[in-house]
Design a protein around this motif. Structure first.
Motif, PDB file in Angstrom:
ATOM      1  N   LEU A  49      59.748  80.775  84.649  1.00  0.00           N
ATOM      2  CA  LEU A  49      61.074  80.321  84.238  1.00  0.00           C
ATOM      3  C   LEU A  49      61.127  78.791  84.196  1.00  0.00           C
ATOM      4  CD1 LEU A  49      63.993  81.037  83.518  1.00  0.00           C
ATOM      5  CD2 LEU A  49      64.500  81.064  85.997  1.00  0.00           C
ATOM      6  N   ARG A  50      60.618  78.148  85.166  1.00  0.00           N
ATOM      7  CA  ARG A  50      60.635  76.678  85.215  1.00  0.00           C
ATOM      8  C   ARG A  50      59.823  76.093  84.064  1.00  0.00           C
ATOM      9  NH1 ARG A  50      57.504  72.624  87.586  1.00  0.00           N
ATOM     10  NH2 ARG A  50      58.713  70.874  88.448  1.00  0.00           N
ATOM     11  N   ALA A  51      58.635  76.691  83.801  1.00  0.00           N
ATOM     12  CA  ALA A  51      57.804  76.188  82.712  1.00  0.00           C
ATOM     13  C   ALA A  51      58.482  76.378  81.362  1.00  0.00           C
ATOM     14  CB  ALA A  51      56.446  76.895  82.735  1.00  0.00           C
ATOM     15  N   ALA A  52      59.187  77.518  81.174  1.00  0.00           N
ATOM     16  CA  ALA A  52      59.874  77.751  79.894  1.00  0.00           C
ATOM     17  C   ALA A  52      60.996  76.744  79.684  1.00  0.00           C
ATOM     18  CB  ALA A  52      60.407  79.181  79.874  1.00  0.00           C
ATOM     19  N   VAL A  53      61.766  76.441  80.734  1.00  0.00           N
ATOM     20  CA  VAL A  53      62.862  75.468  80.600  1.00  0.00           C
ATOM     21  C   VAL A  53      62.309  74.081  80.302  1.00  0.00           C
ATOM     22  CG1 VAL A  53      64.797  74.405  81.791  1.00  0.00           C
ATOM     23  CG2 VAL A  53      64.360  76.848  82.073  1.00  0.00           C
ATOM     24  N   LEU A  54      61.237  73.699  80.988  1.00  0.00           N
ATOM     25  CA  LEU A  54      60.642  72.387  80.727  1.00  0.00           C
ATOM     26  C   LEU A  54      60.084  72.310  79.304  1.00  0.00           C
ATOM     27  CD1 LEU A  54      58.804  71.699  84.121  1.00  0.00           C
ATOM     28  CD2 LEU A  54      60.850  70.560  83.234  1.00  0.00           C
ATOM     29  N   ALA A  55      59.523  73.407  78.829  1.00  0.00           N
ATOM     30  CA  ALA A  55      58.989  73.401  77.468  1.00  0.00           C
ATOM     31  C   ALA A  55      60.107  73.283  76.422  1.00  0.00           C
ATOM     32  CB  ALA A  55      58.162  74.671  77.233  1.00  0.00           C
ATOM     33  N   ALA A  56      61.299  73.842  76.726  1.00  0.00           N
ATOM     34  CA  ALA A  56      62.420  73.788  75.773  1.00  0.00           C
ATOM     35  C   ALA A  56      63.243  72.495  75.892  1.00  0.00           C
ATOM     36  CB  ALA A  56      63.327  74.996  75.976  1.00  0.00           C
ATOM     37  N   ARG A  57      62.975  71.631  76.851  1.00  0.00           N
ATOM     38  CA  ARG A  57      63.774  70.420  77.046  1.00  0.00           C
ATOM     39  C   ARG A  57      63.806  69.524  75.805  1.00  0.00           C
ATOM     40  NH1 ARG A  57      62.850  66.618  82.209  1.00  0.00           N
ATOM     41  NH2 ARG A  57      60.731  66.526  81.352  1.00  0.00           N
ATOM     42  N   PRO A  58      62.716  69.263  75.097  1.00  0.00           N
ATOM     43  CA  PRO A  58      62.822  68.405  73.898  1.00  0.00           C
ATOM     44  C   PRO A  58      63.791  68.946  72.853  1.00  0.00           C
ATOM     45  CG  PRO A  58      60.545  68.627  74.567  1.00  0.00           C
ATOM     46  CD  PRO A  58      61.321  69.602  75.399  1.00  0.00           C
ATOM     47  N   GLN A  59      63.830  70.278  72.724  1.00  0.00           N
ATOM     48  CA  GLN A  59      64.757  70.867  71.744  1.00  0.00           C
ATOM     49  C   GLN A  59      66.206  70.604  72.131  1.00  0.00           C
ATOM     50  OE1 GLN A  59      64.135  75.039  71.222  1.00  0.00           O
ATOM     51  NE2 GLN A  59      65.703  75.251  69.632  1.00  0.00           N
ATOM     52  N   PHE A  60      66.505  70.698  73.437  1.00  0.00           N
ATOM     53  CA  PHE A  60      67.875  70.432  73.893  1.00  0.00           C
ATOM     54  C   PHE A  60      68.211  68.954  73.758  1.00  0.00           C
ATOM     55  CE2 PHE A  60      67.283  74.541  75.869  1.00  0.00           C
ATOM     56  CZ  PHE A  60      68.532  75.121  75.788  1.00  0.00           C
ATOM     57  N   GLU A  61      67.230  68.087  74.012  1.00  0.00           N
ATOM     58  CA  GLU A  61      67.500  66.654  73.893  1.00  0.00           C
ATOM     59  C   GLU A  61      67.800  66.272  72.433  1.00  0.00           C
ATOM     60  OE1 GLU A  61      64.815  65.051  77.668  1.00  0.00           O
ATOM     61  OE2 GLU A  61      64.036  64.942  75.628  1.00  0.00           O
ATOM     62  N   ARG A  62      67.082  66.875  71.505  1.00  0.00           N
ATOM     63  CA  ARG A  62      67.361  66.596  70.093  1.00  0.00           C
ATOM     64  C   ARG A  62      68.752  67.117  69.690  1.00  0.00           C
ATOM     65  NH1 ARG A  62      61.888  68.144  69.604  1.00  0.00           N
ATOM     66  NH2 ARG A  62      62.541  70.254  68.983  1.00  0.00           N
ATOM     67  N   LEU A  75      72.788  73.156  69.581  1.00  0.00           N
ATOM     68  CA  LEU A  75      72.693  73.395  71.026  1.00  0.00           C
ATOM     69  C   LEU A  75      72.833  74.882  71.345  1.00  0.00           C
ATOM     70  CD1 LEU A  75      72.346  71.849  73.677  1.00  0.00           C
ATOM     71  CD2 LEU A  75      74.838  71.716  73.863  1.00  0.00           C
ATOM     72  N   GLY A  76      73.769  75.585  70.615  1.00  0.00           N
ATOM     73  CA  GLY A  76      73.918  77.018  70.834  1.00  0.00           C
ATOM     74  C   GLY A  76      72.659  77.785  70.481  1.00  0.00           C
ATOM     75  N   ASN A  77      72.011  77.391  69.362  1.00  0.00           N
ATOM     76  CA  ASN A  77      70.765  78.058  68.977  1.00  0.00           C
ATOM     77  C   ASN A  77      69.680  77.875  70.045  1.00  0.00           C
ATOM     78  OD1 ASN A  77      71.872  78.957  66.565  1.00  0.00           O
ATOM     79  ND2 ASN A  77      71.212  77.123  65.421  1.00  0.00           N
ATOM     80  N   ALA A  78      69.613  76.666  70.571  1.00  0.00           N
ATOM     81  CA  ALA A  78      68.607  76.405  71.620  1.00  0.00           C
ATOM     82  C   ALA A  78      68.900  77.230  72.873  1.00  0.00           C
ATOM     83  CB  ALA A  78      68.570  74.917  71.933  1.00  0.00           C
ATOM     84  N   VAL A  79      70.197  77.345  73.216  1.00  0.00           N
ATOM     85  CA  VAL A  79      70.577  78.126  74.408  1.00  0.00           C
ATOM     86  C   VAL A  79      70.179  79.587  74.243  1.00  0.00           C
ATOM     87  CG1 VAL A  79      72.554  79.019  75.676  1.00  0.00           C
ATOM     88  CG2 VAL A  79      72.394  76.575  75.191  1.00  0.00           C
ATOM     89  N   PHE A  80      70.563  80.180  73.091  1.00  0.00           N
ATOM     90  CA  PHE A  80      70.257  81.600  72.902  1.00  0.00           C
ATOM     91  C   PHE A  80      68.753  81.860  72.750  1.00  0.00           C
ATOM     92  CE2 PHE A  80      74.791  81.657  71.713  1.00  0.00           C
ATOM     93  CZ  PHE A  80      75.210  82.729  72.482  1.00  0.00           C
ATOM     94  N   GLU A  81      68.063  80.927  72.138  1.00  0.00           N
ATOM     95  CA  GLU A  81      66.607  81.093  71.980  1.00  0.00           C
ATOM     96  C   GLU A  81      65.909  81.094  73.342  1.00  0.00           C
ATOM     97  OE1 GLU A  81      62.845  78.893  69.739  1.00  0.00           O
ATOM     98  OE2 GLU A  81      64.915  78.292  69.288  1.00  0.00           O
ATOM     99  N   LEU A  82      66.295  80.158  74.221  1.00  0.00           N
ATOM    100  CA  LEU A  82      65.690  80.121  75.567  1.00  0.00           C
ATOM    101  C   LEU A  82      66.092  81.339  76.378  1.00  0.00           C
ATOM    102  CD1 LEU A  82      64.006  78.623  77.655  1.00  0.00           C
ATOM    103  CD2 LEU A  82      66.062  77.320  78.285  1.00  0.00           C
ATOM    104  N   SER A  83      67.346  81.809  76.186  1.00  0.00           N
ATOM    105  CA  SER A  83      67.782  83.006  76.900  1.00  0.00           C
ATOM    106  C   SER A  83      66.988  84.232  76.477  1.00  0.00           C
ATOM    107  CB  SER A  83      69.274  83.226  76.674  1.00  0.00           C
ATOM    108  OG  SER A  83      69.701  84.424  77.307  1.00  0.00           O
ATOM    109  N   ASP A  84      66.766  84.361  75.151  1.00  0.00           N
ATOM    110  CA  ASP A  84      65.963  85.493  74.692  1.00  0.00           C
ATOM    111  C   ASP A  84      64.529  85.400  75.186  1.00  0.00           C
ATOM    112  OD1 ASP A  84      68.169  86.443  73.359  1.00  0.00           O
ATOM    113  OD2 ASP A  84      67.631  85.508  71.426  1.00  0.00           O
ATOM    114  N   GLN A  85      64.024  84.208  75.331  1.00  0.00           N
ATOM    115  CA  GLN A  85      62.631  84.018  75.750  1.00  0.00           C
ATOM    116  C   GLN A  85      62.432  84.336  77.233  1.00  0.00           C
ATOM    117  OE1 GLN A  85      61.182  80.088  74.980  1.00  0.00           O
ATOM    118  NE2 GLN A  85      59.218  80.447  76.005  1.00  0.00           N
ATOM    119  N   THR A  86      63.406  83.944  78.054  1.00  0.00           N
ATOM    120  CA  THR A  86      63.237  84.081  79.513  1.00  0.00           C
ATOM    121  C   THR A  86      64.033  85.226  80.111  1.00  0.00           C
ATOM    122  OG1 THR A  86      65.028  82.501  79.895  1.00  0.00           O
ATOM    123  CG2 THR A  86      62.769  81.632  79.746  1.00  0.00           C
ATOM    124  N   GLY A  87      65.010  85.775  79.373  1.00  0.00           N
ATOM    125  CA  GLY A  87      65.867  86.809  79.944  1.00  0.00           C
ATOM    126  C   GLY A  87      66.842  86.265  80.953  1.00  0.00           C
ATOM    127  N   ALA A  88      67.104  84.958  80.950  1.00  0.00           N
ATOM    128  CA  ALA A  88      68.011  84.319  81.907  1.00  0.00           C
ATOM    129  C   ALA A  88      69.293  83.876  81.197  1.00  0.00           C
ATOM    130  CB  ALA A  88      67.320  83.121  82.553  1.00  0.00           C
TER     131      ALA A  88
END
Length: 490
Positions: A49-62, A75-88
């Protein structure tokens, strides 16, 4: 009845031992596997979970750098994409100031789920903004990872991923259930194998027990079951068969002994009885013939000597069968050979035989029992006088690297090839023994005495005919020699 209880007890003990072994093994496996498995799965899930969030950080910063509706959509697309990826549940925020101008905290701009944000998400976002580092909050199975977002070298917001680690508990529960099912199957198989193994083992042991009882009641000729198994029970069956064969040989030897002893005793006793009756009649009638009386007395003495020899050999045989402890000490074989040969000088002179004792060049020491060594040499010389009367006898003592030997050789008729080993059997007499032969015990006693001393008595080859016996003993020069040993043997 008692043997049945014993067999039943042994069966249940074997079954219980096998089942307990299986239970202990399975319990140890569960303790080793389940405990570390849950901790390892939790650690791996948190790290993923930590590695997935760190990997998605550049997308959220953009997404935070955009403006207006494009910013919210990205931002919504990035949120849902990370949620689908991690189940969180993923939440994103920026820094928002109140109208009063003071900073009151973050407001979440994006949320993958509806409803109020959980306290762990608020706490993780606040800590990430405050310490400007990745924050990890674990409460039971609830995990929240907060990662700060940067823009233009400053903290511009935070992204939080919150997740329940219920799949870890579910996975461990599934493994536990599978292990319990496997344990149940394993115990059933262990019980079945234990019953089968115990039944087979006890059945084989029962046959051996019945055979042993038959041998005790019917004698050594009772039938013996054959067990071809290559295990301990098979070894026991073969040992019992070997014991039975040995008992058969001993029984045959005993019967041969009884027959031989009866015959050998009956002949001298009959002659002695006849001689005494003739002498008594001559003395009663007053017509005693001195030369004839002397001849009868000489015959009686010869038969008494045969009876004395038989009694001495039987006494030696009983001592061997009783496994009497023998001494082991240095013996000077040259002196023993000279002393024993001197005992036969008178008898050899009567037979016209010479006994040539070849002295060793140096002292010849061997290890053994002095009395037993002298007894073996006595048997060999007596045997040579019986079967080769009139021929010279040669006695030689020599010492080798590891062995010391005494050799007794004659120039008689020799021994037939088919009898070279049989002459060492009890009560076996050679074909050329005749009336002057012994009782078939001397060489058997000599070989057993040699083996008890760690040596060997063998019949060696002699090209020029005759018989040559060798008594081999371990060398005795490694210990301090004792001359009184040879003196006691003499």
């Amino acid at each position: 009845m008692r043997s049945g209880w014993l067999r039943s007890g042994l069966r249940w003990r074997l079954l219980l031992a096998l089942v307990l072994t299986s239970v202990v093994t399975l319990a140890a496996a569960a303790a080793v596997v389940l405990g570390p498995l849950q901790d390892r799965l939790r650690t791996q899930s948190i790290s993923s979970l930590r590695a997935a969030v760190l990997a998605a950080r550049p997308q959220f910063e953009r997404a935070l750098h955009r403006r207006g509706r494009d910013r919210e959509a990205t931002l919504g697309n990035a949120v849902f994409e990370l949620s689908d990826q991690t189940g969180a549940r993923v939440l994103a925020t920026d820094l928002v100031l109140t109208p009063a101008g003071d900073e009151t905290g973050p407001g979440f701009l994006g949320d993958s789920e509806s409803g109020p944000a959980p306290p762990q998400a608020w706490l993780a976002a606040l800590r990430a903004l405050r310490v400007q580092e990745t924050v990890l909050i674990v409460v039971g199975d609830d995990v929240a990872v907060g990662v700060p977002l940067y823009g233009k070298g400053e903290v511009a917001g935070a992204v939080v991923a919150r997740r329940q680690l219920t799949e870890v508990a579910n996975a461990v529960e599934q493994v536990r259930n599978a292990l319990l099912a496997a344990a149940a199957v394993g115990l059933l198989v262990a019980a079945a194998l234990g019953v089968a193994l115990a039944s087979t083992l006890l059945r084989r042991l029962g046959r051996l027990r019945a055979a042993a009882l038959r041998i005790s009641t019917e004698g050594p000729n009772a039938p013996m079951p054959r067990d071809k198994g290559h295990d301990e029970v098979g070894d026991l069956a073969r040992a019992l068969a070997q014991m039975q064969e040995q008992l058969r040989r001993q029984e045959a030897a005993r019967r041969a002994f009884v027959a031989t002893a009866s015959h050998e005793l009956r002949t001298p006793l009959t002659m002695l009885q006849g001689t005494m009756e003739l002498l008594e009649d001559d003395l009663r009638d007053g017509r005693l013939d001195p030369p004839d009386a002397l001849q009868q007395v000489a015959n009686a003495r010869r038969e008494l000597l045969r009876m004395s020899t038989l009694a001495e050999e039987l006494l030696d045989l009983s001592r061997l069968d009783a496994v009497v402890q023998m001494r082991s000490e240095p013996v000077e074989l040259g002196e023993v050979a000279r002393a024993v040969a001197a005992e036969f000088e008178l008898r050899a002179g009567e037979l016209g035989t010479t006994i040539d004792v070849v002295p060793p060049t140096t002292e010849c020491w061997g290890r053994g029992d002095p009395d037993a060594v002298a007894r073996v040499v006595r048997i060999l010389i007596d045997n040579a006088l019986r079967y080769a009367p009139g021929d010279p006898i040669r006695v030689v003592a020599r010492e080798g690297d590891r062995l010391a030997t005494i050799e007794v050789a004659d120039r008689g008729r020799g021994i037939l090839p088919e009898e070279r080993e049989r002459i060492f059997e009890r009560f076996h007499r050679g074909r050329g023994a005749g009336s002057a032969g012994g009782f078939g015990l001397g060489l058997a006693i000599g070989r057993e005495l040699a083996e008890r001393m760690g040596g060997e008595l063998t019949l060696a080859e002699r090209p020029d005919g005759g018989a040559r016996f060798e008594l081999s003993l371990p060398g005795g020069r490694d210990r301090a020699p004792q001359r009184d040993a040879a003196a006691s043997a003499a």
